[in-house]
Design a protein around this motif. Structure first.
Motif, short mmCIF file in Angstrom:
data_model
loop_
_atom_site.label_atom_id
_atom_site.label_comp_id
_atom_site.label_asym_id
_atom_site.label_seq_id
_atom_site.Cartn_x
_atom_site.Cartn_y
_atom_site.Cartn_z
N ASN A 51 40.95 52.49 38.68
CA ASN A 51 40.59 51.21 39.29
C ASN A 51 39.86 50.31 38.28
O ASN A 51 38.85 49.67 38.60
N ALA A 77 39.42 46.50 39.25
CA ALA A 77 38.43 46.28 40.31
C ALA A 77 37.02 46.51 39.78
O ALA A 77 36.08 45.76 40.11
N ASP A 83 34.96 45.19 50.13
CA ASP A 83 36.35 45.12 50.58
C ASP A 83 36.42 45.33 52.09
O ASP A 83 35.78 46.24 52.64
N GLN A 110 40.01 41.26 51.04
CA GLN A 110 40.99 42.35 51.07
C GLN A 110 41.59 42.53 49.69
O GLN A 110 42.31 41.66 49.20
N GLY A 111 41.28 43.65 49.03
CA GLY A 111 41.92 44.02 47.78
C GLY A 111 41.88 42.97 46.70
O GLY A 111 42.90 42.66 46.11
N GLY A 112 40.72 42.40 46.44
CA GLY A 112 40.60 41.42 45.38
C GLY A 112 41.06 40.03 45.76
O GLY A 112 41.17 39.16 44.89
#
Length: 682
Positions: A586, A589, A616, A666-668
């Protein structure tokens, strides 16, 4: 009969009659009186009566002359320098050539259009020493552009002029020349003008950009006669150059025309031959007793030799030439291409590079394959307009010239940033997919869609009728495009390839080119950045095969190697004895969170509230107050009364600046919920 009497050439013809059957002719004296009234004489009763009403009527014929108020420019006293019948049609012998381009922009002060244009003409108008162009006015050598824009923000029109004297390089003071010209224009129009200008001196043809606000000294709409804009300004500009440099001598004129013989563009010689041609044929056979025509004939024959090699002219008989129908468009296209190539070469030389023009690609729209590269130049596609051209040094070894961008869409594509340019998005809209799903046997029924929407219960705000109405409005637009057909009030005929045809229709109507900023940071800034960079994404994906061994492709390969070593030094990657490199799980992130935490802490120093990172899946709400550009991308600042946070920015949120927003991380990315959306997904 004397020679003087030979000057008279009778031209018999029938006398036209009016509707009452009587002869209706105008004497020469009547014509003189009419022109005298137009050029400063006392207006007749009819002219006075029409002073207010006719301006609006005449203005409809010219965008430059539209609007309320008295149309100015009729009283310019050119009659003494003009043949009464010719008006503006011919320059005086020996007068120096000046090209004047003009445009009137309606409501230019709205949406920042005037401000964007002003920024670009200053940036494009660099001086001889490489500095930005300097704004000036009638009284100030350093004009305040913001104050000028503020004065004209509510004007109906803004006038834009480009004044380009052919001999501008020989003028002692281009700024003084512009002030003299605008002073003469003010005298012709009978009002003071609110104007600013900037000189463009970094080209082979120095010229001036003049911007005029759309109100006169009384605060009324500035309405200028279209004929004056089209011809009068040019005549005044030409007269001033001629006054300073003297009339053009015959030798000087021949020298200028001789320089055009071998040029790959549309020239004055070409224009003259087209005007002289009869049925496409130019007769250049020598005429006895015409010694003055020898030089002109020699110029034309020399130019025709060049055109013959280009396949644009053919000699049918000695001295008789046929001009191709493609002559003018072909030469104009070649001239534009030559200008573009020279611009690209100049930009690349400034970067310390020499490129073969064969590697240049000029796109009037999107390329067949996506272009990834670094922006090395950004300028106005049309110096009077607002569309933007980008010059991009691609990673595949080619330099690209791409035109037709709206200024707002490329605001973040600054020089040095990394972009991807590709064809317009052909993806189907969510509304089109919904229509396709609800279509049965080639027929879509809004009533059936309404029942299904109420049954599903997923429409935001519960506005089911508004939701379906939005789909019907979409179908109305597609009906006008000939894609769907309305059968009756509740039935639409939908083709089998509906989604693809609707997507193609959108792509054709919208911008022809999609652009995405991959990184607002240049390569050097990305190498040591603490965020998730474009180089990191390439390293993780293992992308290197698309990089050219020279130019920007080589620079990217070297930057990736240096970024890899930086990640290893920071403990975010490890190199195995085999030489293979493994990256932290990851990684993107992790780097993004690290950079956001650092940027948030720095911003908190100047804010009366602490920073809190969002997680997140968390719902974020507050006031959208601004943005910050990081290596990981652009982030929105969302403030509450007791804290603020940074979340990924998207264009859809920009209009909500200063308002309350709510979204889910949500997810970046963030899924924004911006109020009651009756047309969600359309």
């Amino acid at each position: 009969m004397s020679d003087d009497e030979n000057h008279f050439r009778p031209r018999p013809g029938r006398i036209r009659s009016d509707a009452r059957g009587g002869a209706k002719t105008k004497s020469f004296f009547t014509k003189v009186k009419k022109i005298a009234r137009q050029h400063g004489g006392s207006p007749s009763r009819g002219a006075r009566a029409a002073a207010t009403g006719r301006a609006a009527k005449d203005g409809s014929r010219s965008a430059l002359a539209s609007g309320r108020g008295v149309k100015r420019g009729r009283g310019a006293a050119f009659v003494r320098a003009r043949n009464l019948s010719d008006g503006w049609s011919h320059r005086q012998p020996g007068s120096r050539r000046v090209i004047v381009k003009s445009r009137s922009v309606r409501a230019a002060g709205k949406n920042g259009r005037a401000a964007a244009h002003l920024r670009y003409i200053q940036r494009d108008g660099t001086s001889r020493d490489g500095e930005r162009g300097q704004l000036y006015s009638a009284t100030a050598d350093r004009a305040d552009g913001d104050a000028f824009l503020d004065r004209g923000k509510d004007d109906r029109h803004q006038f834009r002029l480009i004044v380009s004297p052919e001999d501008a390089a020989d003028l002692a003071d281009l700024t003084g020349y512009t002030r003299d010209l605008m002073s003469q224009v003010e005298a012709d129009l009978g009002t003071k003008l609110d104007w600013i200008a900037v000189n463009h001196l970094n080209t082979g043809h120095p010229h001036v950009h003049v911007i005029v606000n759309g109100r006169d000294e009384l605060g009324e709409d500035l309405v200028i006669n279209g004929d004056y804009i089209a011809h009068g300004v040019r005549e005044r500009a030409s007269a001033l150059v001629t006054l300073e440099l003297g009339p053009v001598t015959e030798i000087e004129q021949q020298s200028k025309l001789s320089a055009e013989i071998g040029q790959d563009r549309f020239t004055r010689i070409d224009r003259a031959m087209i005007a002289e041609a009869r049925h496409g044929l130019v007769d250049l056979r020598p005429e006895p007793g015409d010694p003055r025509g020898i030089a002109s004939r020699a110029l034309r024959l020399a130019r025709l030799g060049k055109l013959e090699k280009m396949g644009l002219a053919t000699e049918h008989a000695p001295g008789v030439w046929e001009l191709s129908d493609r002559l003018e468009p072909t030469l104009r296209e070649l001239g534009e291409r030559g200008d573009i190539i020279r611009t690209m070469q100049k930009v690349l030389r400034a970067e310390g590079q020499e490129r073969d023009p064969a590697s240049f690609q000029i796109h009037d729209g999107a390329a067949g394959a996506p272009i990834v590269g670094r922006v090395i130049d950004k300028h106005l596609a049309d110096e009077l307009g607002e569309n933007i051209t980008l010059v991009v040094d691609g990673i595949a070894g080619r330099a690209h010239h791409v035109s037709g961008f709206d200024a707002g869409r490329v605001e973040d594509a600054r020089i040095g940033s990394i972009v991807e340019i590709g064809p317009a998005d052909m993806a189907a809209r969510p509304s089109d997919r919904a229509i396709a799903v609800m279509t049965k046997d080639g027929v879509y029924q809004p009533s059936r869609h309404l029942e299904q929407a109420r049954f599903d219960g997923r429409v935001p705000g519960g506005d089911y009728e508004g939701f379906v109405d939005a789909h019907v409005r979409r179908l109305e637009a597609l009906r006008r495009a000939g894609i769907v057909e309305r059968i009756d009030a509740d039935r639409w005929r939908i083709p089998e390839d509906f989604e693809s045809r609707a997507a193609a229709h959108d792509a054709g109507r919208s911008v022809r080119v999609n652009i995405r900023v991959l990184s607002a940071f240049d390569l050097e800034s990305q190498i040591g950045a603490d965020g998730a960079t474009w180089l990191d994404r390439r390293l993780i994906a293992g992308e290197a095969s698309d990089l050219a061994p020279a130019g920007f492709g080589q620079a990217v390969a070297q930057a990736m190697d240096r970024r890899r070593e930086h990640l290893i030094d920071q403990g975010d990657a490890t190199r195995q004895p085999t030489g293979r490199v493994f990256y932290r799980r990851n990684l993107l992130a992790t780097l993004r969170e690290r950079e956001v935490a650092r940027a948030g802490a720095e911003l908190a120093v100047s804010k009366p509230m602490p920073f809190r990172a969002s997680g997140d899946g968390e719902t974020v709400s507050g006031t959208f107050t601004g943005t910050v550009q990081l290596a990981s991308g652009r982030f929105a600042i969302v403030e509450k009364s007791h804290e603020f946070t940074l979340v990924p920015w998207r264009p859809v949120i920009e209009r909500q600046r200063g308002r309350e927003v709510i979204g889910v991380v949500q997810g970046g990315s963030v899924s924004w919920q911006l109020g009651k959306q009756r047309e969600l997904g359309l």
